[in-house]
Design an enzyme around this catalytic site. Structure first.
Site, PDB file in Angstrom:
ATOM      1  N   SER A  10       0.878  -1.224  -0.055  1.00 56.80           N
ATOM      2  CA  SER A  10       0.080  -0.104  -0.063  1.00 56.80           C
ATOM      3  C   SER A  10       1.111   1.249   0.024  1.00 56.80           C
ATOM      4  CB  SER A  10      -1.041  -0.007   1.262  1.00 56.80           C
ATOM      5  OG  SER A  10      -1.967   0.704   1.102  1.00 56.80           O
ATOM      6  N   ASP A  46      -9.614  -3.518  -5.553  1.00 53.44           N
ATOM      7  CA  ASP A  46      -9.260  -2.812  -4.746  1.00 53.44           C
ATOM      8  C   ASP A  46      -9.761  -1.364  -4.730  1.00 53.44           C
ATOM      9  OD1 ASP A  46      -7.436  -1.578  -2.789  1.00 53.44           O
ATOM     10  OD2 ASP A  46      -5.928  -2.336  -3.475  1.00 53.44           O
ATOM     11  N   HIS A  88      -8.169  -4.856  -1.583  1.00 50.16           N
ATOM     12  CA  HIS A  88      -6.823  -4.129  -0.860  1.00 50.16           C
ATOM     13  C   HIS A  88      -6.390  -5.303   0.149  1.00 50.16           C
ATOM     14  CE1 HIS A  88      -4.091  -0.873  -0.532  1.00 50.16           C
ATOM     15  NE2 HIS A  88      -4.157  -1.074   0.938  1.00 50.16           N
TER      16      HIS A  88
END
Length: 713
Positions: A565, A650, A685
């Protein structure tokens, strides 16, 4: 005659047979898009990879969607072909990892309102049963939600919030089946087992009022996913008629409701990374008027709770590392706030739990968390001691107010998670659960933990936590995986990991660089790693890696880096800035197209992250972000071996960022090192939703590293 030529041709081919040609990576088509702002033009050859939600959700894909899907699948096919020699290793790693974990694990029960709540797994199931049991003697288990049944047939399934009404009769729960964190709220009658037809779409933050029929919840913008409205729903009514009680019009804020520790008040917070604002309402009068606690004031952060007959406030008011203050119920503005205990600038005050007689403050000093216990009856105080050189500890499962027992979880690199109940009056510690490591081969005494300080190029001292199996040499030939994050003030403490044992037992050393952008060394450590100081985050990670090499832990030929991330942004930056330092890099769901994303306010997370990265509509921030944004700084040079992962659904880092980045790297890099893109077409995600299934990707990552150590692909 052709019947005679075919065998001859086959014989000729057999005689000339050589090793099969290595798989060739897909080459993404270029379709240049000119992006202009501030008199500057960027050319994005792969802008076409971006799809809207409507395109992704369409039953019949249009031409662009088909083009994108073809590319992502081609990359997945290439990944599979390159990693094919490691399939047996991946299977072995996966079986090792899940084999260490109890197949029928259960959480420690949490007591609330006369019931004990817990989750448990049955052997063979990826999803848990959510259960409760009355505290009355002889009570039988109630299964509130059956995860395996609810998830059946779904590629992704996640139960979010679970909130029980004060009378224990109603359960409000939320479900996401797409992996975009867009939850649907349902209501279940716990006496009859009926799930009502009424449901609330795209909601988050469920809080019951004390009348057992009114629920407050946050509503998300369907495009940006910002929680910008708070609604009131009355059980048994049509959600379409729910009353809007608050709307946050500032796009950099989001809002939600929670209940105070005393359960006497409902608290509505409008939250921003640099300032907050609260409203409060008597939980017994949900139709009443919300009262403003303290008007928002730029730079003033405060978090509010209620105990006894007063509000308690964790705030940065004249206290960069936060202080604890209080006020009465009648006057709540900051002029009425008084010190609860004196401000200590040497520690970061990062969390609080309050009980009838005690308050527990989570503080961070010298990078490590301390639990500070205060007896409010006489204001005596003490700290709970921990001995490891590096560890993680946090309070959890403490919904009850009228108790002297604190629950917290503790782990370190070599200590599997322990759940303690701690009597704050007697200071006695009781082990409620010690996570097991099955298989019989794990012994904490076999692992060594260290904590060193690496010097950054500007003189800052960066804590680095290290673990390795005893007997692993400190040498230039020893592989070392360095992990980093460094954003949002998030701290990455040393904690136990079932998968990590598989690397340590194969000769790897593992380290975490506690770089700026976190709050490891206080709030200023965060401020020095954001906005126009963001490059400190990247420099700190690079300098930590160089220092580990200087100390002889490893060498660039055996040094690896990993982050996900915002940590994937870190990976993208460091391979541009110091590609020669790493033999391999794993970038998970990486945020790499920083300028384009931060310029587009329709993308989730953008608007309320301007205070993290800066708003590139401001020329100063545009130039600074452009100077480090990984996608914009790919160059024609050699890069390390790289594995990049993403999820098609995501919502936090859209799949097209890593996809475009990999395509550009393929075009620009001048080496023959392997570059792989793994796109999970079913998840977002957080990866796979099943308890064990997520470790398939972990096994892939570890196999990638181990294959590089075995000589490469």
């Amino acid at each position: 005659m052709k019947y005679f030529f075919l065998p001859a041709a086959l014989l000729l081919l057999a005689a000339c047979k050589t090793e099969p040609a290595p798989p060739q990576p897909p080459i993404a088509e270029k379709s240049p898009e000119q992006l202009e702002i501030h008199g500057d033009t960027r050319t994005d050859d792969y802008f076409w990879m971006r799809l809207s939600d409507a395109q992704k959700n369409a039953e019949d894909p249009d031409e662009q969607t088909a083009r994108v899907l073809d590319y992502l699948r081609a990359e997945n096919n290439y990944l599979e072909a390159v990693m094919q020699p490691t399939e047996a290793l991946q299977d072995s790693l996966y079986e090792e990892i899940v084999g260490r974990m109890a197949p029928d694990d259960a959480s420690v029960p949490v007591t609330l309102n006369g019931y004990s709540y817990y989750i448990r797994y049955e052997e063979g199931n990826q999803y848990p049963l959510y259960c409760r049991k009355s505290l009355e003697e002889g009570a039988e288990e109630e299964i509130l939600l059956n995860g395996p049944e609810m998830a059946e047939g779904k590629a992704y399934f996640s139960i979010g919030e679970r909130e029980v009404s004060e009378n224990n009769q109603w359960l409000a729960f939320s479900v996401d089946t797409v992996s975009r964190r867009q939850y649907t709220v349902y209501f279940k009658n716990l006496q009859t087992g009926e799930v009502r037809d009424e449901r609330i779409e795209n909601a988050q933050g469920i809080t019951w009022a004390n009348d057992n029929k009114t629920v407050f919840y946050g509503k998300k913008d369907p495009e940006t996913l910002r929680i910008f409205q708070v609604y009131k729903h009355v059980l048994g009514t049509d959600p379409a008629t729910d009353e809007l009680v608050y709307e946050e019009t500032d796009p950099t804020f989001q809002s939600f409701v929670y209940k105070s520790r005393s359960r006497d008040y409902l608290l509505l917070i409008s939250s921003h990374s640099e300032w907050t604002e609260y409203r409060y309402l008597d939980a017994n009068t949900p139709d009443g008027d919300w009262q403003l606690f303290q008007p928002r004031e730029k730079g003033l952060i405060h978090y509010v709770d209620h105990i006894g007959d007063r509000f308690v406030i964790r705030t940065n008011l004249e206290a960069p590392n936060y202080r604890l203050m209080y006020c009465g119920e009648d006057a709540t503005g900051k002029s009425a706030w008084e010190d609860f205990i004196p401000y200590n600038p040497e520690v970061l005050f990062q969390g609080m739990d309050h009980f009838e007689n005690f308050s527990v403050l989570g503080e961070r000093k010298d990078g490590l968390v301390q639990l500070h216990v205060i007896d409010r009856r006489d204001m005596s105080e003490y700290y709970i001691d921990f001995e490891d050189a590096a560890y993680r500890v946090y309070t959890t499962g403490n919904p009850e107010y009228n108790t002297d027992v604190l629950r917290f979880e503790y782990s370190s690199f070599s200590t599997p998670t322990v759940v303690y109940d701690y009597d704050m009056a007697t200071r006695e510690r009781t082990v409620m659960k010690q996570d097991e490591v099955l298989g019989g081969s794990f012994d904490p005494a076999n692992y060594q933990t260290e904590r060193i300080m690496a010097e950054a190029r500007d003189g800052a001292q960066i804590p680095v936590s290290i673990v390795y199996r005893k007997g692993t040499p400190k040498s230039a030939e020893t592989p070392l995986l360095l992990y980093g994050y460094g954003s949002y003030g998030s701290n990455q403490d040393a904690s136990f990991s079932y998968p990590l044992i598989s690397l340590l037992d194969r000769g790897f050393t593992f380290a975490i660089a506690h770089i700026r952008g976190s709050q490891t060394l206080g709030r200023q450590w965060y401020e020095d790693g954001k906005l126009l100081n963001k490059k400190n985050t990247f420099y700190d990670f690079i300098d930590s890696g160089k220092y580990l090499v200087e100390l002889g832990y490893t060498s660039p030929d055996h040094l690896y880096a990993q982050g996900g991330s915002a940590g994937g942004l870190l990976m993208g930056a460091v391979v541009n800035m110091a590609p020669e330092l790493w033999n391999g890099v794993i970038a998970a769901v990486p945020f790499v197209d920083v300028i384009s994303t931060m310029l587009d306010e329709s993308i989730p997370l953008t608007t309320f992250e301007f205070d993290e990265w800066g708003n590139p509509k401001d020329p100063e921030y545009y130039e600074y972000i452009k100077s480090y944004s990984p996608y914009d700084n790919v160059e024609r040079k050699e890069y390390p071996h790289m594995l990049v992962t993403t999820g098609y659904w995501d919502s936090q880092v859209q799949y097209w960022e890593p996809a475009k980045w990999v395509a550009k790297l393929r075009d620009y890099k001048t080496d023959d090192n392997v570059l792989l893109l793994d796109t999970n077409m079913d998840v977002g995600h957080g990866g796979a939703s099943g308890r064990f299934e997520r470790y398939r990707r972990t096994a892939l990552m570890y196999a990638f590293l181990l294959q590089l150590e075995r000589g490469g692909f």
